[in-house]
Design a protein around this motif. Structure first.
Motif, mmCIF file in Angstrom:
data_model
loop_
_atom_site.group_PDB
_atom_site.id
_atom_site.type_symbol
_atom_site.label_atom_id
_atom_site.label_comp_id
_atom_site.label_asym_id
_atom_site.label_seq_id
_atom_site.Cartn_x
_atom_site.Cartn_y
_atom_site.Cartn_z
ATOM 1 N N ARG A 324 55.833 39.358 98.611
ATOM 2 C CA ARG A 324 55.357 38.350 99.552
ATOM 3 C C ARG A 324 54.774 37.124 98.856
ATOM 4 O O ARG A 324 54.743 36.038 99.449
ATOM 5 N N GLY A 325 54.313 37.269 97.626
ATOM 6 C CA GLY A 325 53.779 36.129 96.900
ATOM 7 C C GLY A 325 54.775 35.480 95.964
ATOM 8 O O GLY A 325 54.457 34.488 95.302
ATOM 9 N N SER A 326 56.007 36.002 95.923
ATOM 10 C CA SER A 326 56.996 35.499 94.960
ATOM 11 C C SER A 326 58.025 34.572 95.571
ATOM 12 O O SER A 326 58.545 33.685 94.896
ATOM 13 N N ILE A 327 58.368 34.753 96.861
ATOM 14 C CA ILE A 327 59.378 33.905 97.509
ATOM 15 C C ILE A 327 58.923 33.552 98.920
ATOM 16 O O ILE A 327 58.139 34.287 99.529
ATOM 17 N N PRO A 328 59.440 32.446 99.483
ATOM 18 C CA PRO A 328 59.115 32.081 100.873
ATOM 19 C C PRO A 328 59.755 33.067 101.849
ATOM 20 O O PRO A 328 60.694 33.785 101.497
ATOM 21 N N PRO A 329 59.287 33.099 103.104
ATOM 22 C CA PRO A 329 59.778 34.103 104.063
ATOM 23 C C PRO A 329 61.201 33.902 104.546
ATOM 24 O O PRO A 329 61.825 34.849 105.005
ATOM 25 N N ASN A 330 61.742 32.685 104.461
ATOM 26 C CA ASN A 330 63.054 32.416 105.054
ATOM 27 C C ASN A 330 64.189 32.386 104.033
ATOM 28 O O ASN A 330 65.284 31.928 104.343
ATOM 29 N N PHE A 331 63.949 32.865 102.812
ATOM 30 C CA PHE A 331 64.979 32.885 101.781
ATOM 31 C C PHE A 331 65.718 34.227 101.819
ATOM 32 O O PHE A 331 65.081 35.283 101.890
ATOM 33 N N PRO A 332 67.061 34.228 101.752
ATOM 34 C CA PRO A 332 67.785 35.490 101.569
ATOM 35 C C PRO A 332 67.580 35.997 100.143
ATOM 36 O O PRO A 332 67.468 35.202 99.209
ATOM 37 N N TYR A 333 67.518 37.300 99.981
ATOM 38 C CA TYR A 333 67.188 37.818 98.648
ATOM 39 C C TYR A 333 67.692 39.243 98.473
ATOM 40 O O TYR A 333 68.039 39.938 99.450
ATOM 41 N N LEU A 334 67.712 39.666 97.202
ATOM 42 C CA LEU A 334 67.909 41.067 96.838
ATOM 43 C C LEU A 334 66.661 41.510 96.097
ATOM 44 O O LEU A 334 66.262 40.866 95.135
ATOM 45 N N TYR A 335 66.039 42.585 96.571
ATOM 46 C CA TYR A 335 64.758 43.034 96.023
ATOM 47 C C TYR A 335 64.876 44.465 95.548
ATOM 48 O O TYR A 335 65.409 45.330 96.251
ATOM 49 N N ILE A 336 64.419 44.715 94.330
ATOM 50 C CA ILE A 336 64.379 46.055 93.781
ATOM 51 C C ILE A 336 62.971 46.322 93.269
ATOM 52 O O ILE A 336 62.392 45.487 92.564
ATOM 53 N N GLN A 337 62.408 47.449 93.669
ATOM 54 C CA GLN A 337 61.047 47.804 93.272
ATOM 55 C C GLN A 337 61.077 49.136 92.538
ATOM 56 O O GLN A 337 61.667 50.107 93.009
ATOM 57 N N PHE A 338 60.444 49.161 91.370
ATOM 58 C CA PHE A 338 60.404 50.363 90.545
ATOM 59 C C PHE A 338 59.043 51.030 90.722
ATOM 60 O O PHE A 338 58.032 50.538 90.199
ATOM 61 N N GLY A 339 59.002 52.107 91.479
ATOM 62 C CA GLY A 339 57.723 52.724 91.753
ATOM 63 C C GLY A 339 56.926 51.905 92.747
ATOM 64 O O GLY A 339 57.475 51.388 93.724
ATOM 65 N N TYR A 340 55.622 51.761 92.492
ATOM 66 C CA TYR A 340 54.763 51.102 93.473
ATOM 67 C C TYR A 340 54.514 49.623 93.184
ATOM 68 O O TYR A 340 54.367 48.828 94.112
ATOM 69 N N ALA A 341 54.484 49.216 91.913
ATOM 70 C CA ALA A 341 54.036 47.856 91.597
ATOM 71 C C ALA A 341 55.132 46.967 91.024
ATOM 72 O O ALA A 341 55.299 45.824 91.454
ATOM 73 N N ASN A 342 55.879 47.430 90.052
ATOM 74 C CA ASN A 342 56.836 46.582 89.346
ATOM 75 C C ASN A 342 58.108 46.372 90.163
ATOM 76 O O ASN A 342 58.499 47.225 90.970
ATOM 77 N N GLY A 343 58.757 45.233 89.918
ATOM 78 C CA GLY A 343 60.001 44.967 90.621
ATOM 79 C C GLY A 343 60.581 43.605 90.292
ATOM 80 O O GLY A 343 59.943 42.777 89.635
ATOM 81 N N PHE A 344 61.823 43.368 90.761
ATOM 82 C CA PHE A 344 62.519 42.097 90.599
ATOM 83 C C PHE A 344 63.005 41.635 91.970
ATOM 84 O O PHE A 344 63.345 42.451 92.838
ATOM 85 N N VAL A 345 63.054 40.317 92.151
ATOM 86 C CA VAL A 345 63.672 39.750 93.345
ATOM 87 C C VAL A 345 64.601 38.631 92.914
ATOM 88 O O VAL A 345 64.285 37.863 91.994
ATOM 89 N N HIS A 346 65.750 38.558 93.535
ATOM 90 C CA HIS A 346 66.739 37.523 93.247
ATOM 91 C C HIS A 346 67.010 36.734 94.525
ATOM 92 O O HIS A 346 67.359 37.314 95.562
ATOM 93 N N VAL A 347 66.811 35.427 94.490
ATOM 94 C CA VAL A 347 67.082 34.572 95.644
ATOM 95 C C VAL A 347 68.580 34.295 95.707
ATOM 96 O O VAL A 347 69.184 33.845 94.739
ATOM 97 N N ILE A 348 69.184 34.571 96.854
ATOM 98 C CA ILE A 348 70.625 34.411 97.040
ATOM 99 C C ILE A 348 70.919 32.963 97.414
ATOM 100 O O ILE A 348 70.431 32.468 98.433
ATOM 101 N N ASP A 349 71.737 32.291 96.606
ATOM 102 C CA ASP A 349 72.077 30.893 96.884
ATOM 103 C C ASP A 349 73.212 30.771 97.894
ATOM 104 O O ASP A 349 73.157 29.961 98.807
#
Length: 407
Positions: A324-349
């Motif tokens: 929620r603090g990494s990208i705006p709410p209206n962006f399409p994305y792919l999100y992967i979370q490893f466990g509870y805290a770590n993760g990556f998000v990719h904004v889809i162009d």
């Protein structure tokens, strides 16, 4: 009798409660109708979460303007008179006389589509066949207000009564469209087509369920909002808290079995109201979990062209700020979370070119599953088999189920 029934129906509507079933017939009879009248309460917010006009009280300045129009015979000037008789500027837009400070504060607080000047200008430019770039020349705007009409919403045209009628018709159309789509959505909790035997635990705004089809491993499940929301980035704080609660419980449960959990979400089609947010939960072995960040980082870096808009930020680490603090709410994305805290998000162009099964493909490669599972989800199991798997999972999840505290 008829007046009392209509008053009861109106009182129920104002209090936010549905009218009693027996009240519909007398109200319809009193109105002279032969069929039963159905009272539908329109939502106070639109599909984007913005407050509907009038949801938090009528705008007082607009009422004053309406009285002035009626006194003048119900007519308004076609062109905006921006300057007074003394040559001084009195207004910029057609509705300046309709809006007071209290109304502006209300719109800013609860949201208002008409305040999005960029979207309004783009819509007006698209509708104007003779638009020229010089219409937005800064000198021309400064000298004789050229281009100001492009920032004026077409919803504000006409008198106050016409604007309200158009807005009401738009709300009804949007409500009916949303209802049709939600009735066909198999992930909305209230939908009749949702496979109810797969539900594991139900919170106040979310629920945990086994996947309907495309199960990759035993224990493959998903967390979903009960309401029809396109992505978990768009949900409110209470719903997000419940999603995190389910994540904690699943991590604890699978940790006892010696496994870790990958959480995966692909959010696309955010403006169509056709998609439902799904946070997939995939339990994996410790060895696979350790390799997952490297696999996903490489896949996300190669997902789109190096010339794409967000190429320099193809992989956004969410460990510090979260999704929620990494990208705006209206962006399409792919999100992967490893466990509870770590993760990556990719904004889809470019959603048209982006492979929506990319996250699934990476997981299939990590788990060394058959290649045919990458692009095609296998058929759903028989209802009896699904019910049996759900019962076993429900029993396993019971000691960790946070929703029991709600009872």
């Amino acid at each position: 009798g008829g007046n009392k029934s209509m008053a009861d129906a109106l009182r129920a509507r104002l209090s936010g409660k549905p009218a009693a079933a027996g009240d519909a017939a007398p109200a319809a009879a009193a109105a002279g109708g032969s069929s039963k009248a159905e009272v539908v309460q329109l939502p106070l917010v639109d599909a984007s979460g913005r407050a509907m006009p009038g949801a938090f009280g009528r705008e007082s300045a607009a009422e004053v303007r309406r009285q002035q129009e009626l006194a003048a015979g119900g007519r308004v000037a076609k062109r905006v008179q921006r300057y007074g008789v003394d040559g001084q500027r009195e207004r910029y837009f057609a509705d300046d006389d309709n809006v007071d400070l209290q109304t502006l504060v209300k719109r800013a607080k609860h949201g208002d589509e008409s305040m999005n000047l960029d979207r309004t200008m783009a819509s007006n430019i698209a509708a104007r066949s003779r638009f020229k770039e010089t219409d937005l020349d800064a000198d021309a705007e400064y000298d004789h207000d050229a281009g100001l009409e492009l920032s004026d919403s077409r919803r504000k045209r006409g008198d106050v009564q016409q604007q309200r009628q158009r807005e009401r018709q738009r709300q009804i159309s949007q409500f009916n469209r949303a209802q049709r789509l939600e009735d066909k959505c198999s992930y909305c909790f209230s939908s009749a087509v949702r496979p109810k035997e797969l539900a594991i635990a139900v919170g106040q705004a979310t629920y945990l369920s086994l996947v309907q089809q495309g199960r990759l491993v035993e224990g493959h499940c998903c967390i979903m909002p009960a309401e029809h929301v396109a992505s978990t980035r768009q949900v409110d704080d209470n719903t997000w808290t419940e999603i995190r609660n389910f994540q904690k419980c699943l991590i604890r449960m699978f940790m006892e079995a010696g496994k870790q959990v990958l959480f995966l979400e692909t959010a696309t089609g955010l403006g169509t109201h056709r998609t439902h947010a799904i946070m997939e939960c995939i339990p994996v072995d410790q060895e696979v979990f350790a390799k997952a960040p490297m696999y996903f980082k490489k896949a996300l870096q190669e997902a789109e062209s190096e010339w794409s808009q967000h190429a320099s930020k193809a992989v956004i680490d969410t460990a510090a700020k979260g999704l929620r603090g990494s990208i705006p709410p209206n962006f399409p994305y792919l999100y992967i979370q490893f466990g509870y805290a770590n993760g990556f998000v990719h904004v889809i162009d470019d959603e048209a070119k982006f492979d929506k099964d990319l996250g699934r493909q990476v997981v299939v490669g990590l788990l060394k599953l058959p290649a045919e599972l990458m692009h095609k989800k296998q058929r759903a199991d028989a209802p009896q088999v699904q019910a049996s798997m759900a019962a076993a999972f429900r029993k396993q999840f019971a000691p960790f189920d946070w929703t029991k505290a709600l009872v």
